[in-house]
Write an enzyme that holds these catalytic residues in place. Structure first.
Site, mmCIF file in Angstrom:
data_model
loop_
_atom_site.group_PDB
_atom_site.id
_atom_site.type_symbol
_atom_site.label_atom_id
_atom_site.label_comp_id
_atom_site.label_asym_id
_atom_site.label_seq_id
_atom_site.Cartn_x
_atom_site.Cartn_y
_atom_site.Cartn_z
ATOM 1 N N LEU A 39 -8.396 -9.730 -10.913
ATOM 2 C CA LEU A 39 -9.040 -9.265 -12.145
ATOM 3 C C LEU A 39 -10.402 -8.658 -11.774
ATOM 4 O O LEU A 39 -11.171 -9.261 -11.021
ATOM 5 C CB LEU A 39 -9.230 -10.449 -13.096
ATOM 6 C CG LEU A 39 -9.792 -10.122 -14.476
ATOM 7 C CD1 LEU A 39 -8.820 -9.236 -15.258
ATOM 8 C CD2 LEU A 39 -10.068 -11.401 -15.261
ATOM 9 N N ASN A 90 -5.720 2.023 -13.223
ATOM 10 C CA ASN A 90 -4.740 1.117 -12.614
ATOM 11 C C ASN A 90 -3.347 1.639 -12.915
ATOM 12 O O ASN A 90 -3.144 2.355 -13.898
ATOM 13 C CB ASN A 90 -4.901 -0.282 -13.213
ATOM 14 C CG ASN A 90 -3.905 -1.280 -12.650
ATOM 15 O OD1 ASN A 90 -3.676 -1.321 -11.430
ATOM 16 N ND2 ASN A 90 -3.284 -2.083 -13.507
ATOM 17 N N GLU A 132 6.294 5.838 -9.781
ATOM 18 C CA GLU A 132 4.890 5.720 -9.366
ATOM 19 C C GLU A 132 4.517 6.828 -8.385
ATOM 20 O O GLU A 132 3.485 7.485 -8.530
ATOM 21 C CB GLU A 132 4.645 4.340 -8.737
ATOM 22 C CG GLU A 132 4.787 3.216 -9.745
ATOM 23 C CD GLU A 132 4.470 1.847 -9.178
ATOM 24 O OE1 GLU A 132 3.981 1.005 -9.940
ATOM 25 O OE2 GLU A 132 4.721 1.593 -7.984
ATOM 26 N N ASP A 172 -4.587 -5.476 -17.622
ATOM 27 C CA ASP A 172 -3.611 -4.525 -18.190
ATOM 28 C C ASP A 172 -3.870 -4.127 -19.637
ATOM 29 O O ASP A 172 -2.937 -3.841 -20.384
ATOM 30 C CB ASP A 172 -2.178 -5.116 -18.093
ATOM 31 C CG ASP A 172 -1.852 -5.560 -16.680
ATOM 32 O OD1 ASP A 172 -2.260 -4.862 -15.742
ATOM 33 O OD2 ASP A 172 -1.209 -6.607 -16.529
ATOM 34 N N HIS A 186 0.462 0.043 -13.627
ATOM 35 C CA HIS A 186 1.200 -1.194 -13.879
ATOM 36 C C HIS A 186 2.694 -0.876 -13.877
ATOM 37 O O HIS A 186 3.113 0.121 -14.483
ATOM 38 C CB HIS A 186 0.780 -1.793 -15.232
ATOM 39 C CG HIS A 186 1.395 -3.135 -15.450
ATOM 40 N ND1 HIS A 186 0.932 -4.277 -14.831
ATOM 41 C CD2 HIS A 186 2.467 -3.518 -16.181
ATOM 42 C CE1 HIS A 186 1.686 -5.303 -15.186
ATOM 43 N NE2 HIS A 186 2.626 -4.875 -16.008
ATOM 44 N N GLY A 245 0.791 -1.237 0.000
ATOM 45 C CA GLY A 245 0.000 0.000 0.000
ATOM 46 C C GLY A 245 0.817 1.278 0.000
ATOM 47 O O GLY A 245 0.305 2.343 0.356
ATOM 48 N N SER A 246 2.082 1.193 -0.445
ATOM 49 C CA SER A 246 2.875 2.437 -0.426
ATOM 50 C C SER A 246 2.320 3.449 -1.429
ATOM 51 O O SER A 246 2.323 4.656 -1.166
ATOM 52 C CB SER A 246 4.363 2.166 -0.679
ATOM 53 O OG SER A 246 4.599 1.715 -1.986
ATOM 54 N N ASN A 247 1.828 2.984 -2.571
ATOM 55 C CA ASN A 247 1.195 3.922 -3.515
ATOM 56 C C ASN A 247 -0.074 4.525 -2.919
ATOM 57 O O ASN A 247 -0.326 5.723 -3.055
ATOM 58 C CB ASN A 247 0.861 3.227 -4.838
ATOM 59 C CG ASN A 247 2.048 3.187 -5.780
ATOM 60 O OD1 ASN A 247 2.424 4.205 -6.363
ATOM 61 N ND2 ASN A 247 2.665 2.024 -5.901
HETATM 62 C C1 GAR Z 1 3.274 -1.366 -7.507
HETATM 63 O O1 GAR Z 1 4.561 -1.346 -8.082
HETATM 64 C C2 GAR Z 1 2.218 -1.515 -8.593
HETATM 65 O O2 GAR Z 1 2.564 -0.918 -9.795
HETATM 66 C C3 GAR Z 1 2.169 -3.012 -8.749
HETATM 67 O O3 GAR Z 1 2.284 -3.519 -7.440
HETATM 68 C C4 GAR Z 1 3.077 -2.619 -6.665
HETATM 69 C C5 GAR Z 1 2.342 -2.340 -5.386
HETATM 70 O O4 GAR Z 1 3.142 -1.637 -4.476
HETATM 71 N N1 GAR Z 1 0.951 -3.429 -9.403
HETATM 72 C C6 GAR Z 1 0.868 -4.497 -10.171
HETATM 73 O O5 GAR Z 1 1.804 -5.243 -10.369
HETATM 74 C C7 GAR Z 1 -0.498 -4.726 -10.790
HETATM 75 N N2 GAR Z 1 -0.413 -5.652 -11.872
HETATM 76 P P1 GAR Z 1 2.497 -0.917 -3.227
HETATM 77 O O6 GAR Z 1 1.549 -1.921 -2.547
HETATM 78 O O7 GAR Z 1 3.658 -0.593 -2.320
HETATM 79 O O8 GAR Z 1 1.778 0.288 -3.694
#
Ligand code: GAR
Length: 189
Positions: free
Chosen positions: A87, A102, A174, A145, A104, A12-14
């Site tokens: 999905l 989303n 990101e 995607d 990616h 969940g850092s994003n």
């Molecule tokens: C992120 O890098 C995101 O782009 C990726 O998972 C990571 C989650 O990081 N998403 C995918 O791969 C979706 N297909 P986070 O939990 O620290 O935000």
């Protein structure tokens, strides 16, 4: 007031960066965080940020209309997937057509599709000897995607980079761009 719901399955850092971006704003609110994973790090972050968490299981997600119903009842304007690994079923895609995005961690259409998530993506990029990777922000449709691309940004992949090195560069992109692009979509600036 525009209202965002974030879906996340992992750390969940994003999600946290997005919440921080809008924290002091009175025109945009991160109203809910949804997760399918009771162990997800995003739950701890949401508690800290005082954002309500909705937990759901597979059956609810794929075999009921409960999730779109909650989103509609809450007046959600934009659904933001941030490290969400399931999905999205047609019932939800249709309810939020052009209102669900989303991120990616690669330059789609390369390194997308089923099984291509998180570190799997960065391992594939390094194993293929790519000299660049990056991020893709796109609308969500019923395929992994494949929705229309909104924004891409690139980073270099240099000889000796490990998948962890690539992940670090991609995460930096990101954090820099996802909150900003969401803001642009919601407010036009
Ligand atoms: C992120 O890098 C995101 O782009 C990726 O998972 C990571 C989650 O990081 N998403 C995918 O791969 C979706 N297909 P986070 O939990 O620290 O935000």
């Amino acid at each position: 007031m525009k209202r965002i719901a974030i879906f996340a399955s992992g750390s969940g850092s994003n999600a946290e960066k997005i919440c921080e971006h809008f924290a002091e704003r009175d025109d945009v609110d991160v109203s809910l965080i949804f997760t399918n994973n009771p162990m997800a790090g995003v739950i701890r972050r949401a508690l800290k940020l005082q954002i309500p968490v909705v937990f759901f299981d597979r059956k609810t997600f794929y075999h009921t209309g409960k999730i779109p119903q909650i989103l509609q009842n809450e007046g959600i304007d934009l659904v933001v997937l941030a490290g969400f690994m399931m999905l999205v079923p047609p019932v939800l895609v249709n309810a939020f057509s052009n209102k669900m995005i989303n991120i990616h961690p690669a330059l789609l259409p390369k390194y997308g599709g089923k099984g291509m998530y998180g570190h799997h993506v960065h391992e594939a990029v390094v194993n293929a000897g790519e000299t660049e990777s990056g991020i893709t922000i796109h609308y969500v449709n019923e395929h992994y995607d494949e929705g229309d691309v909104i924004f891409q940004a690139k980073c270099d992949v240099v000889s000796g980079d490990t998948p962890e090195d690539v992940a670090r560069k991609v995460h930096a992109l990101e954090y820099e761009h996802y909150p900003r692009v969401i803001d642009e979509i919601l407010t036009g600036r």
